[in-house]
Design a protein around this motif. Structure first.
Motif, PDB file in Angstrom:
ATOM      1  N   THR A 135     -12.074  23.162 -66.828  1.00  0.00           N
ATOM      2  CA  THR A 135     -12.071  23.395 -65.400  1.00  0.00           C
ATOM      3  C   THR A 135     -13.482  23.592 -64.869  1.00  0.00           C
ATOM      4  OG1 THR A 135     -11.065  24.777 -63.705  1.00  0.00           O
ATOM      5  CG2 THR A 135     -11.899  25.890 -65.617  1.00  0.00           C
ATOM      6  N   LEU A 150     -11.992  28.910 -57.989  1.00  0.00           N
ATOM      7  CA  LEU A 150     -11.588  27.783 -58.828  1.00  0.00           C
ATOM      8  C   LEU A 150     -11.642  26.486 -58.014  1.00  0.00           C
ATOM      9  CD1 LEU A 150     -10.443  26.768 -61.531  1.00  0.00           C
ATOM     10  CD2 LEU A 150      -8.162  27.229 -60.624  1.00  0.00           C
ATOM     11  N   LYS A 152     -11.490  23.193 -59.641  1.00  0.00           N
ATOM     12  CA  LYS A 152     -10.518  22.267 -60.229  1.00  0.00           C
ATOM     13  C   LYS A 152     -10.074  22.799 -61.584  1.00  0.00           C
ATOM     14  CE  LYS A 152     -14.213  19.238 -61.966  1.00  0.00           C
ATOM     15  NZ  LYS A 152     -14.771  17.877 -61.921  1.00  0.00           N
ATOM     16  N   SER A 154      -7.469  24.940 -64.114  1.00  0.00           N
ATOM     17  CA  SER A 154      -6.667  26.162 -64.044  1.00  0.00           C
ATOM     18  C   SER A 154      -7.311  27.264 -64.867  1.00  0.00           C
ATOM     19  CB  SER A 154      -5.244  25.893 -64.557  1.00  0.00           C
ATOM     20  OG  SER A 154      -5.293  25.474 -65.915  1.00  0.00           O
ATOM     21  N   ASP A 219      -2.604  33.647 -62.367  1.00  0.00           N
ATOM     22  CA  ASP A 219      -2.911  32.234 -62.603  1.00  0.00           C
ATOM     23  C   ASP A 219      -3.444  31.661 -61.300  1.00  0.00           C
ATOM     24  OD1 ASP A 219      -2.074  32.177 -65.283  1.00  0.00           O
ATOM     25  OD2 ASP A 219       0.019  31.961 -64.681  1.00  0.00           O
ATOM     26  N   LYS A 221      -5.032  29.114 -58.572  1.00  0.00           N
ATOM     27  CA  LYS A 221      -4.861  27.697 -58.265  1.00  0.00           C
ATOM     28  C   LYS A 221      -6.169  27.123 -57.727  1.00  0.00           C
ATOM     29  CE  LYS A 221      -0.496  28.095 -59.249  1.00  0.00           C
ATOM     30  NZ  LYS A 221       0.013  27.600 -60.547  1.00  0.00           N
ATOM     31  N   ALA A 222      -6.366  25.822 -57.920  1.00  0.00           N
ATOM     32  CA  ALA A 222      -7.567  25.155 -57.432  1.00  0.00           C
ATOM     33  C   ALA A 222      -7.666  25.292 -55.916  1.00  0.00           C
ATOM     34  CB  ALA A 222      -7.544  23.686 -57.831  1.00  0.00           C
TER      35      ALA A 222
END
Length: 258
Positions: A135, A150, A152, A154, A219, A221-222
């Motif tokens: 990533t 972020l 790109k 994960s 988690d 996200k982009a």
């Protein structure tokens, strides 16, 4: 006279010892998982087994486990790691941990990590642990807060101490009620008119965020940015769109990855 000669002899032997120690430190070998590839401005290298910083190293310079790379104002550094590449921003400090991990002690860094079969890269700060599978993300480490943006891929983010966090997430405009959207627009106009600081931006985003749950990890996200508080009593994590300030820093640091 004899005392003077004796003093000179002791001083000479001491100098020989110091230079010998420095020579050994400079030529020591190790299992190197990273190297300093490029630098701009004043960049300091501190070897794990030497109290003396390495000055004007010949690039690329192999980094051992425990070695530190530190930048000052208007300085940047590009570190190649077996897991990918890292651009260290100004006023930052990065430590090499092992074949799968690096630690950002302070400042900011842009990570571009490649997928490797059977390996999961770990980026750490004094507050958080970021698990990566391949990533591009930016980390900012400060005493009171950490930010993970972020771009790109994960990542999974959790606290070093394992505590659960109150997780908040901003709503997209499509999910806002008319009243919420009106309040959001009003706050946005006030910010534009008054040129308010980052602290208020964070407050504004939190006002528009909804509590989701108490979680041990997030988690991400982009296209999103996670801000984690350093509060050990009531830790919070606020999930918002990536800010313009972070986007600008990412663009600046990305130029070193070309």
């Amino acid at each position: 006279m004899k005392m003077h000669q004796r003093f000179l002899s002791i001083a000479f032997l001491l100098l020989v010892f110091i230079y010998s120690s420095l020579g050994l430190a400079a030529t020591q070998t190790c299992d190197s998982y990273a190297s300093l590839k490029r630098m701009e401005g004043q960049v300091q290298l501190v070897k794990v087994n030497s109290p003396f910083p390495v000055r004007n190293p010949e690039l690329p310079y192999a980094l051992c486990t425990g070695d530190l790379v530190q930048t000052v104002s208007k300085a940047q550094a590009l570190i190649a790691h077996v897991g990918g590449e890292v651009v260290l921003a100004e006023n930052s400090r990065l430590e090499v941990l092992d074949v799968d991990s690096l630690s950002l002690a302070e400042g900011a860094a842009l990570f571009q990590i490649s997928q490797r079969e059977g390996h999961r890269f770990i980026a750490k700060t004094p507050l958080i642990v970021i698990g990566v599978k391949g990533t591009e993300f930016l980390v900012s480490s400060q005493t009171e807060r950490n930010d993970v943006a972020l771009f790109k891929g994960s990542v999974a983010v959790e606290r070093q101490d394992g505590q659960e966090m109150a997780y908040y997430r901003t709503k997209p405009v499509s999910e806002m009620s008319f009243q919420e959207y009106s309040e959001y627009q009003q706050k946005s106009f006030t910010k534009y008119k008054s040129d308010l600081n980052q602290a208020f931006n964070d407050y504004k985003e939190q006002q528009m965020a909804e509590f989701q749950a108490y979680v041990a990890g997030v988690d991400l996200k982009a296209g999103r940015q996670l801000t984690l508080s350093g509060d050990s009593v009531k830790p919070e994590a606020v999930d918002v769109p990536i800010s313009k300030t972070v986007e600008k820093l990412q663009q600046q640091l990305t130029s070193w990855l070309q």
